[in-house]
Motif scaffolding. Sequence first.
Motif, PDB file in Angstrom:
ATOM      1  N   PRO A  64      -7.619  -9.311 -42.279  1.00 51.59           N
ATOM      2  CA  PRO A  64      -7.438  -8.374 -41.159  1.00 51.59           C
ATOM      3  C   PRO A  64      -8.450  -7.226 -41.143  1.00 51.59           C
ATOM      4  N   TYR A  65      -9.716  -7.579 -40.960  1.00 55.33           N
ATOM      5  CA  TYR A  65     -10.728  -6.532 -40.828  1.00 55.33           C
ATOM      6  C   TYR A  65     -10.463  -5.712 -39.566  1.00 55.33           C
ATOM      7  N   PRO A  66     -10.688  -4.401 -39.602  1.00 57.37           N
ATOM      8  CA  PRO A  66     -10.556  -3.598 -38.386  1.00 57.37           C
ATOM      9  C   PRO A  66     -11.508  -4.084 -37.299  1.00 57.37           C
ATOM     10  N   ASP A  67     -11.096  -3.910 -36.068  1.00 50.41           N
ATOM     11  CA  ASP A  67     -11.870  -4.380 -34.919  1.00 50.41           C
ATOM     12  C   ASP A  67     -12.995  -3.397 -34.609  1.00 50.41           C
ATOM     13  N   LEU A  68     -14.225  -3.792 -34.900  1.00 48.97           N
ATOM     14  CA  LEU A  68     -15.364  -2.897 -34.682  1.00 48.97           C
ATOM     15  C   LEU A  68     -15.735  -2.793 -33.204  1.00 48.97           C
ATOM     16  N   ALA A  69     -15.059  -3.548 -32.353  1.00 56.04           N
ATOM     17  CA  ALA A  69     -15.262  -3.370 -30.914  1.00 56.04           C
ATOM     18  C   ALA A  69     -14.592  -2.091 -30.422  1.00 56.04           C
ATOM     19  N   ASP A  70     -13.651  -1.572 -31.222  1.00 52.91           N
ATOM     20  CA  ASP A  70     -13.004  -0.306 -30.900  1.00 52.91           C
ATOM     21  C   ASP A  70     -13.942   0.838 -31.280  1.00 52.91           C
ATOM     22  N   LYS A  71     -14.199   1.745 -30.331  1.00 49.73           N
ATOM     23  CA  LYS A  71     -15.176   2.809 -30.554  1.00 49.73           C
ATOM     24  C   LYS A  71     -14.811   3.686 -31.748  1.00 49.73           C
ATOM     25  N   GLN A  72     -13.540   4.060 -31.832  1.00 49.08           N
ATOM     26  CA  GLN A  72     -13.105   4.923 -32.928  1.00 49.08           C
ATOM     27  C   GLN A  72     -13.304   4.229 -34.280  1.00 49.08           C
ATOM     28  N   THR A  73     -12.936   2.959 -34.345  1.00 45.85           N
ATOM     29  CA  THR A  73     -13.096   2.202 -35.584  1.00 45.85           C
ATOM     30  C   THR A  73     -14.554   2.106 -35.990  1.00 45.85           C
ATOM     31  N   LEU A  74     -15.432   1.807 -35.040  1.00 46.77           N
ATOM     32  CA  LEU A  74     -16.855   1.682 -35.324  1.00 46.77           C
ATOM     33  C   LEU A  74     -17.433   2.983 -35.854  1.00 46.77           C
ATOM     34  N   LEU A  75     -17.109   4.095 -35.212  1.00 43.32           N
ATOM     35  CA  LEU A  75     -17.660   5.382 -35.633  1.00 43.32           C
ATOM     36  C   LEU A  75     -17.101   5.827 -36.977  1.00 43.32           C
ATOM     37  N   ARG A  76     -15.822   5.533 -37.254  1.00 45.90           N
ATOM     38  CA  ARG A  76     -15.254   5.876 -38.551  1.00 45.90           C
ATOM     39  C   ARG A  76     -15.931   5.065 -39.659  1.00 45.90           C
ATOM     40  N   ALA A  77     -16.189   3.799 -39.373  1.00 44.70           N
ATOM     41  CA  ALA A  77     -16.849   2.951 -40.359  1.00 44.70           C
ATOM     42  C   ALA A  77     -18.270   3.434 -40.634  1.00 44.70           C
ATOM     43  N   GLN A  78     -18.952   3.901 -39.603  1.00 42.16           N
ATOM     44  CA  GLN A  78     -20.302   4.420 -39.775  1.00 42.16           C
ATOM     45  C   GLN A  78     -20.305   5.757 -40.501  1.00 42.16           C
ATOM     46  N   ASP A  79     -19.222   6.522 -40.347  1.00 41.49           N
ATOM     47  CA  ASP A  79     -19.134   7.844 -40.953  1.00 41.49           C
ATOM     48  C   ASP A  79     -18.861   7.772 -42.453  1.00 41.49           C
ATOM     49  N   ASN A  80     -18.115   6.761 -42.901  1.00 38.43           N
ATOM     50  CA  ASN A  80     -17.748   6.641 -44.316  1.00 38.43           C
ATOM     51  C   ASN A  80     -17.753   5.168 -44.695  1.00 38.43           C
ATOM     52  N   ASP A  81     -18.619   4.784 -45.633  1.00 41.12           N
ATOM     53  CA  ASP A  81     -18.786   3.360 -45.938  1.00 41.12           C
ATOM     54  C   ASP A  81     -17.585   2.765 -46.683  1.00 41.12           C
ATOM     55  N   ARG A  82     -16.655   3.598 -47.162  1.00 43.52           N
ATOM     56  CA  ARG A  82     -15.462   3.082 -47.846  1.00 43.52           C
ATOM     57  C   ARG A  82     -14.272   2.957 -46.899  1.00 43.52           C
ATOM     58  N   TRP A  83     -14.389   3.559 -45.728  1.00 45.22           N
ATOM     59  CA  TRP A  83     -13.255   3.596 -44.815  1.00 45.22           C
ATOM     60  C   TRP A  83     -12.857   2.196 -44.346  1.00 45.22           C
ATOM     61  N   LEU A  84     -13.849   1.358 -44.043  1.00 43.02           N
ATOM     62  CA  LEU A  84     -13.567   0.017 -43.519  1.00 43.02           C
ATOM     63  C   LEU A  84     -12.813  -0.817 -44.553  1.00 43.02           C
ATOM     64  N   ASP A  85     -13.257  -0.754 -45.804  1.00 36.85           N
ATOM     65  CA  ASP A  85     -12.560  -1.499 -46.850  1.00 36.85           C
ATOM     66  C   ASP A  85     -11.158  -0.938 -47.087  1.00 36.85           C
ATOM     67  N   TYR A  86     -11.029   0.374 -47.031  1.00 41.27           N
ATOM     68  CA  TYR A  86      -9.706   0.982 -47.206  1.00 41.27           C
ATOM     69  C   TYR A  86      -8.742   0.469 -46.140  1.00 41.27           C
ATOM     70  N   ARG A  87      -9.194   0.457 -44.893  1.00 39.03           N
ATOM     71  CA  ARG A  87      -8.328   0.008 -43.811  1.00 39.03           C
ATOM     72  C   ARG A  87      -8.016  -1.495 -43.920  1.00 39.03           C
ATOM     73  N   THR A  88      -8.980  -2.277 -44.387  1.00 36.10           N
ATOM     74  CA  THR A  88      -8.734  -3.705 -44.567  1.00 36.10           C
ATOM     75  C   THR A  88      -7.686  -3.940 -45.657  1.00 36.10           C
ATOM     76  N   CYS A  89      -7.858  -3.253 -46.782  1.00 41.25           N
ATOM     77  CA  CYS A  89      -6.889  -3.389 -47.877  1.00 41.25           C
ATOM     78  C   CYS A  89      -5.522  -2.873 -47.451  1.00 41.25           C
ATOM     79  N   LEU A  90      -5.500  -1.794 -46.702  1.00 40.12           N
ATOM     80  CA  LEU A  90      -4.233  -1.254 -46.206  1.00 40.12           C
ATOM     81  C   LEU A  90      -3.524  -2.289 -45.334  1.00 40.12           C
ATOM     82  N   ALA A  91      -4.284  -2.941 -44.456  1.00 38.98           N
ATOM     83  CA  ALA A  91      -3.699  -3.958 -43.576  1.00 38.98           C
ATOM     84  C   ALA A  91      -3.172  -5.150 -44.388  1.00 38.98           C
ATOM     85  N   LEU A  92      -3.896  -5.539 -45.435  1.00 41.83           N
ATOM     86  CA  LEU A  92      -3.439  -6.645 -46.277  1.00 41.83           C
ATOM     87  C   LEU A  92      -2.110  -6.311 -46.957  1.00 41.83           C
TER      88      LEU A  92
END
Length: 402
Positions: free
Chosen positions: A202-230
């Motif tokens: 369940p990777y976050p949807d990078l088509a969502d503007k907020q998700t994309l910008l958060r991922a660009q702002d912090n390189d650990r955020w995307l993995d955190y959200r993926t692990c959280l979803a798992l």
Amino acid sequence: MKNQISDCSRFIEQFTLSPGEWIFDYDRLTGTAQFKPLKIDNYAVDTLFKYCDTCLFMSATILDYELFAEWLGIPVGDIYPIRCKSPFDISKNPIHTFRDFNMTYGNLAKSAPMTVPAIESILKRHSDEKGIIHTISNQCRDFLMDNLKSSRLLTHDTDNRSEVLDRFKQSDNPLVLVSPSMNEGVDLPGDECRFQIIYKIPYPDLADKQTLLRAQDNDRWLDYRTCLALVQTHGRGMRFSEDYCTTYMIDNRFMGYVYSDMISNQFLPDTFRDAIDKMARPRNVNNRIDDGIIGKGEEYISTGDYANAIVYFKKLLGKNDCRIYLNLAKAYELASLYEEETEIIIRFFKSGTDCGDAQLHDFRQKLKKLDKLGYFDYNSNMEQLEKEFFKNSLMKNSQSVF
């Protein structure tokens, strides 16, 4: 009405102060327009913390309290973390993995049809039980609804999600809910969910503007959200200590992702990893030594000839067999050569040599003994050693994992 006016006034004030920190998003399918803050660390004080002297956050899914504090604008020094082990029996909430289906977006057209027989087999295995299929995306939901031949399936859209969920929960029939959006905030205790299928990571949807910008702002955020979803998804069907629910992970990238997290972030909690049926590292039997060869060296040890045992096993170093290192460590220990014992165990962890859980436990126990003797600082060095081991083990066994 007063509350709505107050909310609008607060939004206008906050938007005026930092317009660059807000995102406007419009969903053409639903006709919904949203203003969303990129981050909330600037707003948490005024909306929450100023109303109390002490805040108590209780959650099973605060995966890293320092990042949690940072993203809420809380100084790390103001956080007092208390971590409690889960009371749930992980044997009642296992995760079974598949190795055949690569569910990357670019591979879906090829892999998705191959998953149908596997999912039908799971449904047959749980023919008298209710369950849920977490499709992660609308595209995968539509594919499964079109291709799985079962009258047990029901799904929803954005308008009737709550109604369909209520129907599913209240039914006594062995229904299977097919959904891209039931991975959090859904309580399915007892017989309401005895099995679940996670179709893809369940990777976050990078088509969502907020998700994309958060991922660009912090390189650990995307993995955190993926692990959280798992972790959140895994917990939908296990709601109390006597409950039980079996989870199936279809995506064959899953084990690689889990090992990658162990090497880098370690967001996934131990209880999640321990629930995975293939958490014993992938076995690579290439270059493994015949039992007879190992036995010959062990005879030296059993007869007290430690010098010849050390010479014998040192000649075998480089082979992919942890028994070489274990026997060397044993010979050094019995010969009271504790510095050499420490060095060979450290060399083992850095080698990534194939090793089962029982043997890995033996190495840890030896280092704990050496810690008591003053030859190794277990608390300071063990975590880094294990990271190196999993990293090098993953590199050696990458063909087996992927």
